[in-house]
Write a protein that holds these residues in place. Structure first.
Motif, mmCIF file in Angstrom:
data_model
loop_
_atom_site.group_PDB
_atom_site.id
_atom_site.type_symbol
_atom_site.label_atom_id
_atom_site.label_comp_id
_atom_site.label_asym_id
_atom_site.label_seq_id
_atom_site.Cartn_x
_atom_site.Cartn_y
_atom_site.Cartn_z
ATOM 1 N N ILE A 11 80.331 125.813 34.282
ATOM 2 C CA ILE A 11 79.553 124.691 34.805
ATOM 3 C C ILE A 11 80.170 124.351 36.152
ATOM 4 C CG2 ILE A 11 78.863 122.274 34.456
ATOM 5 C CD1 ILE A 11 79.862 124.193 31.421
ATOM 6 N N ASN A 12 79.336 124.221 37.185
ATOM 7 C CA ASN A 12 79.833 123.865 38.513
ATOM 8 C C ASN A 12 79.458 122.409 38.747
ATOM 9 O OD1 ASN A 12 80.444 123.524 41.224
ATOM 10 N ND2 ASN A 12 79.871 125.620 41.754
ATOM 11 N N ARG A 13 80.412 121.532 38.437
ATOM 12 C CA ARG A 13 80.154 120.094 38.477
ATOM 13 C C ARG A 13 80.546 119.579 39.855
ATOM 14 N NH1 ARG A 13 82.273 115.153 37.041
ATOM 15 N NH2 ARG A 13 81.069 113.889 35.592
ATOM 16 N N GLY A 14 79.626 119.749 40.809
ATOM 17 C CA GLY A 14 79.883 119.294 42.174
ATOM 18 C C GLY A 14 81.074 119.988 42.808
ATOM 19 N N GLY A 15 81.243 121.285 42.495
ATOM 20 C CA GLY A 15 82.341 122.051 43.080
ATOM 21 C C GLY A 15 83.527 122.167 42.138
ATOM 22 N N GLU A 16 83.580 121.313 41.108
ATOM 23 C CA GLU A 16 84.642 121.445 40.115
ATOM 24 C C GLU A 16 84.142 122.354 39.009
ATOM 25 O OE1 GLU A 16 87.460 117.668 40.555
ATOM 26 O OE2 GLU A 16 85.524 117.105 39.748
ATOM 27 N N LYS A 17 84.852 123.486 38.819
ATOM 28 C CA LYS A 17 84.383 124.508 37.892
ATOM 29 C C LYS A 17 84.939 124.245 36.501
ATOM 30 C CE LYS A 17 83.217 126.423 41.891
ATOM 31 N NZ LYS A 17 84.189 125.961 42.848
ATOM 32 N N ILE A 18 84.072 124.402 35.503
ATOM 33 C CA ILE A 18 84.477 124.162 34.117
ATOM 34 C C ILE A 18 84.043 125.366 33.291
ATOM 35 C CG2 ILE A 18 84.185 122.653 32.112
ATOM 36 C CD1 ILE A 18 83.288 120.472 34.241
ATOM 37 N N ALA A 19 85.002 125.997 32.604
ATOM 38 C CA ALA A 19 84.662 127.110 31.723
ATOM 39 C C ALA A 19 84.147 126.543 30.411
ATOM 40 C CB ALA A 19 85.884 127.981 31.476
ATOM 41 N N ALA A 20 82.934 126.964 30.028
ATOM 42 C CA ALA A 20 82.325 126.444 28.792
ATOM 43 C C ALA A 20 83.288 126.639 27.611
ATOM 44 C CB ALA A 20 81.007 127.170 28.532
ATOM 45 N N GLU A 21 83.890 127.813 27.552
ATOM 46 C CA GLU A 21 84.723 128.139 26.394
ATOM 47 C C GLU A 21 85.949 127.236 26.274
ATOM 48 O OE1 GLU A 21 85.499 132.429 25.871
ATOM 49 O OE2 GLU A 21 87.487 131.828 25.169
ATOM 50 N N GLU A 22 86.519 126.848 27.404
ATOM 51 C CA GLU A 22 87.708 125.979 27.369
ATOM 52 C C GLU A 22 87.367 124.658 26.665
ATOM 53 O OE1 GLU A 22 89.463 125.089 31.191
ATOM 54 O OE2 GLU A 22 90.883 123.676 30.324
ATOM 55 N N ILE A 23 86.208 124.096 26.997
ATOM 56 C CA ILE A 23 85.830 122.796 26.423
ATOM 57 C C ILE A 23 85.394 122.964 24.961
ATOM 58 C CG2 ILE A 23 84.437 120.712 26.809
ATOM 59 C CD1 ILE A 23 86.433 121.725 29.084
ATOM 60 N N GLU A 24 84.721 124.074 24.681
ATOM 61 C CA GLU A 24 84.332 124.344 23.286
ATOM 62 C C GLU A 24 85.579 124.422 22.410
ATOM 63 O OE1 GLU A 24 82.040 127.902 23.771
ATOM 64 O OE2 GLU A 24 80.364 126.830 24.701
ATOM 65 N N ASN A 25 86.631 125.062 22.912
ATOM 66 C CA ASN A 25 87.863 125.170 22.126
ATOM 67 C C ASN A 25 88.484 123.806 21.848
ATOM 68 O OD1 ASN A 25 87.632 127.917 21.893
ATOM 69 N ND2 ASN A 25 88.953 128.362 23.659
ATOM 70 N N HIS A 26 88.405 122.906 22.805
ATOM 71 C CA HIS A 26 88.912 121.548 22.563
ATOM 72 C C HIS A 26 88.079 120.849 21.485
ATOM 73 C CE1 HIS A 26 92.158 121.194 25.439
ATOM 74 N NE2 HIS A 26 91.408 121.781 26.361
ATOM 75 N N LEU A 27 86.761 121.007 21.547
ATOM 76 C CA LEU A 27 85.893 120.369 20.545
ATOM 77 C C LEU A 27 86.154 120.954 19.155
ATOM 78 C CD1 LEU A 27 82.658 120.225 22.702
ATOM 79 C CD2 LEU A 27 83.724 118.226 21.602
ATOM 80 N N LEU A 28 86.354 122.271 19.095
ATOM 81 C CA LEU A 28 86.570 122.935 17.810
ATOM 82 C C LEU A 28 87.882 122.503 17.155
ATOM 83 C CD1 LEU A 28 85.280 126.497 18.755
ATOM 84 C CD2 LEU A 28 84.281 124.953 17.049
ATOM 85 N N ASP A 41 71.613 118.114 37.708
ATOM 86 C CA ASP A 41 71.877 116.717 38.052
ATOM 87 C C ASP A 41 71.634 116.524 39.538
ATOM 88 O OD1 ASP A 41 73.360 114.086 37.144
ATOM 89 O OD2 ASP A 41 74.220 114.659 39.076
ATOM 90 N N ALA A 42 70.904 115.459 39.868
ATOM 91 C CA ALA A 42 70.492 115.260 41.264
ATOM 92 C C ALA A 42 71.699 115.070 42.180
ATOM 93 C CB ALA A 42 69.574 114.052 41.356
ATOM 94 N N TYR A 43 72.746 114.442 41.708
ATOM 95 C CA TYR A 43 73.889 114.129 42.552
ATOM 96 C C TYR A 43 74.960 115.225 42.500
ATOM 97 C CZ TYR A 43 78.270 111.816 43.819
ATOM 98 O OH TYR A 43 79.506 111.518 44.341
ATOM 99 N N LEU A 44 75.384 115.606 41.286
ATOM 100 C CA LEU A 44 76.481 116.576 41.158
ATOM 101 C C LEU A 44 76.011 118.032 41.170
ATOM 102 C CD1 LEU A 44 78.687 114.841 38.433
ATOM 103 C CD2 LEU A 44 79.314 115.251 40.822
ATOM 104 N N GLY A 45 74.697 118.245 41.148
ATOM 105 C CA GLY A 45 74.202 119.612 41.006
ATOM 106 C C GLY A 45 74.095 119.964 39.538
ATOM 107 N N GLU A 46 75.232 119.830 38.826
ATOM 108 C CA GLU A 46 75.243 120.064 37.382
ATOM 109 C C GLU A 46 76.192 119.085 36.702
ATOM 110 O OE1 GLU A 46 74.594 124.927 37.551
ATOM 111 O OE2 GLU A 46 76.477 124.131 36.786
ATOM 112 N N ALA A 95 79.874 124.526 45.901
ATOM 113 C CA ALA A 95 78.666 124.522 45.078
ATOM 114 C C ALA A 95 77.502 124.585 46.052
ATOM 115 C CB ALA A 95 78.592 123.269 44.209
ATOM 116 N N LYS A 96 76.319 124.881 45.522
ATOM 117 C CA LYS A 96 75.178 125.090 46.419
ATOM 118 C C LYS A 96 74.764 123.796 47.124
ATOM 119 C CE LYS A 96 71.006 127.386 47.290
ATOM 120 N NZ LYS A 96 70.298 128.611 46.996
ATOM 121 N N LEU A 97 74.646 123.891 48.427
ATOM 122 C CA LEU A 97 74.213 122.760 49.249
ATOM 123 C C LEU A 97 72.691 122.810 49.365
ATOM 124 C CD1 LEU A 97 75.005 120.407 51.212
ATOM 125 C CD2 LEU A 97 74.977 122.127 53.039
#
Ligand code: AMP
Ligand code: DBH
Length: 530
Positions: A424-441, A456-461, A299-301
């Protein structure tokens, strides 16, 4: 469905002639490392210390052990292994047999593992026992139910070896293993890599990072992650004849004593961990003076974090911008501070082709910002069994659409300025928006869901899920929806950090807008509130 999309013949020919692709399998590479460095120390894991010769002999035994259990060349085997010496036995055992490891991460749960086993038609799964307080054997029934092909579940750490048998050397230009992508649509994509292309990136990375027999690498991030495996990572260290020290947890209380004890010279972190290490080093009680290079990537330093690393940790810093699909960029040792702090480096290979284009694939003016497209001697031409997705993830002439927004400096260095993919790049851990949306649906009370990144100041996102509910009695609360996603059995980092229940989503005159536009509108709304 295509397993491995080949490079066109003219490209393959060029990469062989240039000496990039050398016809060496991973099994042959380990043999070669053992011949050259036999008595040197290869891997340290707590009290376990293994030489190169021992690694090679153990690969023979594990290959025989897998063969005796019915695993054959070409079979896919999902491996979920924490940072222990077992990783090398199991993975090189599979390589020697010509079987194909699929690299799951320790954080993955039944949702991801079931999908990997199903999609890769895996015959076997190798799990840790209890790791980080979680008993991985509890995942077995759900994974078995999801993947009918699965015949065998093995526990790492048990003795899986057998007396060596004669095995033919696997090919170097066929599918060697499947790496994971964070992806941006649905579930993670599987990335087919060959020994030819991967070992090229490993050898060059070892050279770029100055590795030698004197290098001692601390493996802090999950070993199977592409960064830790190959940039230059544990494979780069083995190529150079150095020593890999496995770090069971990334926190300073575990890592710092290991740095002092084993005289670590190089390690690799994601940006949030670099921040934690910096804070801890300021009150250091451990001798970190052996550290020569800290690599940061995933993720971006932020430039000011990069600037603090040399004075506080007493080592050089290197930015690494890579992807499991291939392309890896490094700032170089000895580059001026200006480049090291403010850019994400330049590619490994003179044959890495980079294009920076607008929304219509037209190259932008020199120095302008646009989408990064790339192809080259170690960048895939297609995901594993994903023909439909490949038609959009690659251009017709074989460039991979990275989804990253970048600009090129006059020196030819990349600056990552943003991202166009729905990830979403959560501190280097990548999350596909659609994967999580499918779980919510999947929740009966949910009408629609859109998942976006929040700065986010700490995780980037971090992740924020916007949810609209169905009319009726069963109207879940935000907390209940988070618990619901957690109960679906997926990696904990994917559970939305925040769930916002809203009355409706923005629509256009014509009706519903595209998912991508919806997510963009919600991100803009969040930005305005902030
Ligand atoms: P993956 O395709 O899942 O391997 O993830 C690779 C992605 O991680 C890249 O396409 C970038 O979006 C992101 N990434 C990796 N390293 C960096 C970095 N140093 N700076 C910014 N983004 C990065
Ligand atoms: O984020 C990544 O996937 C990554 C980062 C740095 C990577 O794959 C790599 C280096 O090889």
């Amino acid at each position: 469905m295509t397993d491995l999309t080949p490079w066109p013949a003219a490209f393959a020919e060029r990469y062989r002639t240039a000496g990039y692709w050398r016809g060496q399998s991973f099994s042959a590479a380990l043999r070669d490392w053992s011949m050259r460095h036999g008595h040197r120390l290869a891997v340290v894991d707590g009290g376990i210390r293994r030489t190169y010769r021992e690694l090679d002999e153990r690969a023979d035994r594990f290959a025989a052990g897998f063969a005796a259990r019915g695993v054959r060349a070409g079979d896919r085997v999902v491996v979920q292994l924490p940072n222990t010496a077992d990783f090398f036995d199991i993975v090189f055992g599979l390589f020697r047999l010509g079987a194909v490891p699929v690299f799951a991460l320790p954080a993955h749960r039944e949702s991801e593992l079931g999908y990997f086993c199903l999609h890769a038609e895996a015959v076997a799964l190798v799990l840790p026992g209890v790791h980080d307080g979680f008993d991985h054997s509890t995942l077995i029934p759900a994974v078995r139910a999801a993947a009918p092909s699965l015949r065998l579940v093995l526990e790492a750490g048990s003795d899986l070896g057998a007396d060596p048998v004669d095995l033919p050397d696997p090919a170097s230009d066929t599918l060697a293993f499947l790496q994971l992508s964070g992806g941006s649509t649905g579930l993670p994509k599987l990335i087919p890599r060959t020994a030819d292309d991967y070992l090229y990136s490993v050898r060059e990375s070892a050279g770029i990072c100055g590795l030698s027999t004197a290098s001692v690498y601390l493996c802090v991030l999950p070993v199977a992650h592409n960064f830790t495996l190959s940039s230059p990572g544990v494979l780069g260290v083995l190529h150079a004849g150095g020593t890999v020290v496995m770090c069971p947890r990334p926190t300073p209380d575990v890592a710092f004593p290991l740095i002092a004890r084993e005289r670590i010279t190089i390690t690799a972190l994601v940006p949030p961990l670099a921040l934690v290490w910096l804070a801890a080093a300021e009150r250091a009680e451990h001798d970190l003076s052996s550290l020569e290079l800290l690599q940061v990537g995933g993720a971006k330093l932020p430039a000011d974090t990069a600037r603090r690393i040399p004075p506080v940790l007493g080592c050089a810093v290197q930015q690494v911008f890579g992807m499991a699909e291939g392309l890896v960029n490094y700032t170089r040792l000895g580059d001026p501070a200006e480049l090291v702090e403010n850019t994400q480096g330049r590619p490994i290979s003179p044959d890495d082709e980079l294009l920076v284009v607008d929304d219509h694939d037209v190259p932008v003016a020199t120095g302008g910002t646009g989408h990064l497209l790339t192809r080259g001697p170690y960048t895939i031409r297609g995901y594993y069994r994903a023909d439909e997705h490949n038609a959009v993830a690659f251009t017709p002439d074989g460039f991979y659409r990275t989804g990253d927004l970048v600009r090129l400096t006059p020196e030819g260095y990349l600056v990552v300025t943003g991202r166009a993919k729905d990830q979403i790049n959560r501190g280097g851990e990548k999350i596909a928006a659609e994967e999580i949306e499918n779980h919510l649906l999947a929740h009966p009370g949910v009408h629609d869901a859109a998942v976006v990144a929040v700065p986010d100041a700490y995780l980037g996102e971090r992740t924020c899920a916007f949810v609209t509910l169905r009319d009726g009695d069963a109207r879940p609360t935000a907390a209940q929806l988070r618990a619901f996603v957690r109960s679906r059995g997926l990696a904990a980092y994917k559970v939305p950090d925040k769930v916002r229940i809203v009355d409706g989503f923005p629509v256009t005159g014509v009706g519903k807008i595209s998912r991508t536009d919806l997510r963009a509108a919600l991100r803009a709304q969040l930005a305005q509130e902030a």
